[in-house]
Design a protein around this motif. Structure first.
Motif, short mmCIF file in Angstrom:
data_model
loop_
_atom_site.label_atom_id
_atom_site.label_comp_id
_atom_site.label_asym_id
_atom_site.label_seq_id
_atom_site.Cartn_x
_atom_site.Cartn_y
_atom_site.Cartn_z
N ASN A 85 2.06 -1.20 6.09
CA ASN A 85 1.65 -2.39 6.83
C ASN A 85 0.18 -2.36 7.25
O ASN A 85 -0.19 -2.68 8.39
N CYS A 86 -0.69 -2.02 6.30
CA CYS A 86 -2.13 -2.21 6.52
C CYS A 86 -2.51 -3.58 5.95
O CYS A 86 -1.69 -4.26 5.32
N LEU A 87 -3.75 -3.99 6.16
CA LEU A 87 -4.18 -5.31 5.69
C LEU A 87 -3.99 -5.43 4.18
O LEU A 87 -3.44 -6.43 3.70
N GLU A 88 -4.45 -4.44 3.43
CA GLU A 88 -4.27 -4.49 1.98
C GLU A 88 -2.79 -4.54 1.61
O GLU A 88 -2.37 -5.32 0.75
N GLY A 89 -1.99 -3.71 2.28
CA GLY A 89 -0.57 -3.65 1.96
C GLY A 89 0.16 -4.95 2.20
O GLY A 89 1.11 -5.28 1.49
N LEU A 90 -0.30 -5.73 3.19
CA LEU A 90 0.40 -6.96 3.56
C LEU A 90 -0.23 -8.23 2.97
O LEU A 90 0.47 -9.24 2.82
N ALA A 91 -1.54 -8.19 2.65
CA ALA A 91 -2.23 -9.44 2.33
C ALA A 91 -2.90 -9.47 0.97
O ALA A 91 -3.46 -10.51 0.60
N CYS A 92 -2.88 -8.39 0.21
CA CYS A 92 -3.55 -8.39 -1.10
C CYS A 92 -2.79 -9.26 -2.09
O CYS A 92 -1.63 -9.65 -1.87
N CYS A 143 0.83 -1.20 0.00
CA CYS A 143 0.00 0.00 0.00
C CYS A 143 0.87 1.26 0.00
O CYS A 143 1.71 1.44 0.90
N PRO A 144 0.67 2.18 -0.95
CA PRO A 144 1.48 3.39 -0.99
C PRO A 144 1.14 4.38 0.11
O PRO A 144 1.92 5.30 0.38
N TYR A 145 0.00 4.19 0.77
CA TYR A 145 -0.41 5.10 1.84
C TYR A 145 0.07 4.64 3.21
O TYR A 145 0.48 5.45 4.04
N HIS A 146 -0.02 3.33 3.48
CA HIS A 146 0.20 2.84 4.84
C HIS A 146 1.25 1.75 4.98
O HIS A 146 1.69 1.48 6.10
#
Length: 285
Positions: free
Chosen positions: A174-181, A169-172
């Motif tokens: 280590n958010c859920l999307e950033g780590l698991a998408c 994720c370019p915003y965060h």
């Protein structure tokens, strides 16, 4: 006359029409390119039919605040060409019918609530794990929003001790999307999630991140059912791994339904979004 549905994803648009009983009469899948190209094909499909209304479930973020000057817009999406696009406005220029507008995952949650895995429940969360991660919450037949729609894919998570990945994720990060998408999996493993073997050790890491998020949603919303869809969840072995990690993380702090009945796959399989859009079209005024 017909109800129309647009499940607008970042990769493809699925458009459908149904009769008054919500039986699908025709449907089409359109690649998501530019707004002009994509909507030209959308219009060519719907122009064949006399429509009562249209239900739209769109990738986002979107503006759902009807008092806002940008209501109906796709807003800060990274999808090239769609940033600050007046989606509902473009549809209204073409069709003088009521239009219901929500996120693609809200629409899927709505479909699953009424006709899928949660049809016997009063509340459910639907989470899709694919190119992105998003979620919707339905309570007593109503999609729950606030100032804006939920962004469940961007809850921040604790990194797995064996995972050095910085996040997609370019915003965060280590958010859920950033780590698991799906793209995060491909970054790590060098191939798409659906092509990876079932026994690969990576799935324990994926399950850890998804279980963390589900514990958070459980503690905040206390849903009766959590439904996991999207391309990554085609790896069916993930469900049991997630349930095991969820149980360990929650540590019996609050009561939840039996995990085999609490964390489940979509009853409508790949039709949750379209079904939800048709249901919303039927309610549109």
């Amino acid at each position: 006359m017909f109800y129309g549905a647009i499940e607008a994803g970042g990769t493809k648009f699925v458009c459908a029409v149904s009769d008054e009983n919500l039986t699908i009469q025709d449907r089409i899948s359109i690649p998501t390119t530019t707004p002009e190209e994509t909507l030209t094909e959308v219009f060519a499909f719907f122009d064949q039919y006399d429509l009562y209304s249209i239900g739209v479930g769109s990738f986002g973020p979107i503006d759902i605040n009807q008092a806002s000057e940008t209501f109906g817009y796709i807003t800060s999406t990274p999808k090239k060409g769609w940033n600050n696009f007046n989606f509902v406005g473009a549809l209204k220029e073409r069709y003088l019918v009521p239009i219901a507008f929500t996120t693609d995952v809200n629409a899927a949650a709505f479909g699953e609530y009424y006709q899928g895995s949660a049809k016997a429940n009063h509340s459910c969360i639907y989470l899709t794990i694919g190119t992105g991660v998003g979620g919707g919450f339905v309570l007593n037949g109503q999609i729950i929003d606030g100032f804006g729609h939920p962004e469940m894919g961007h809850v921040l998570l604790k990194p797995h001790p064996e995972d050095a990945y910085h996040g997609h994720c370019p915003y965060h990060g280590n958010c859920l999307e950033g780590l698991a998408c799906g793209p995060a999996i491909e970054d790590r493993m060098g191939q798409k999630a659906e092509t990876l073997g079932e026994t690969l050790g990576y799935w324990e890491i994926e399950a850890y991140y998804l279980a963390q998020a589900l514990v958070n949603y459980t503690l905040v919303l206390r849903p009766e059912k959590i439904i996991l869809g999207g391309g990554v969840m085609k790896q069916a072995q993930l469900f049991q791994l997630i349930r095991e990690q969820f149980a360990a993380l929650l540590n019996n702090y609050v009561e939840v339904p039996h995990l085999d009945e609490y964390i489940v796959s979509p009853g409508l399989i790949d039709n949750a979004g379209v079904t939800g859009c048709l249901l919303l079209a039927k309610e549109a005024k």
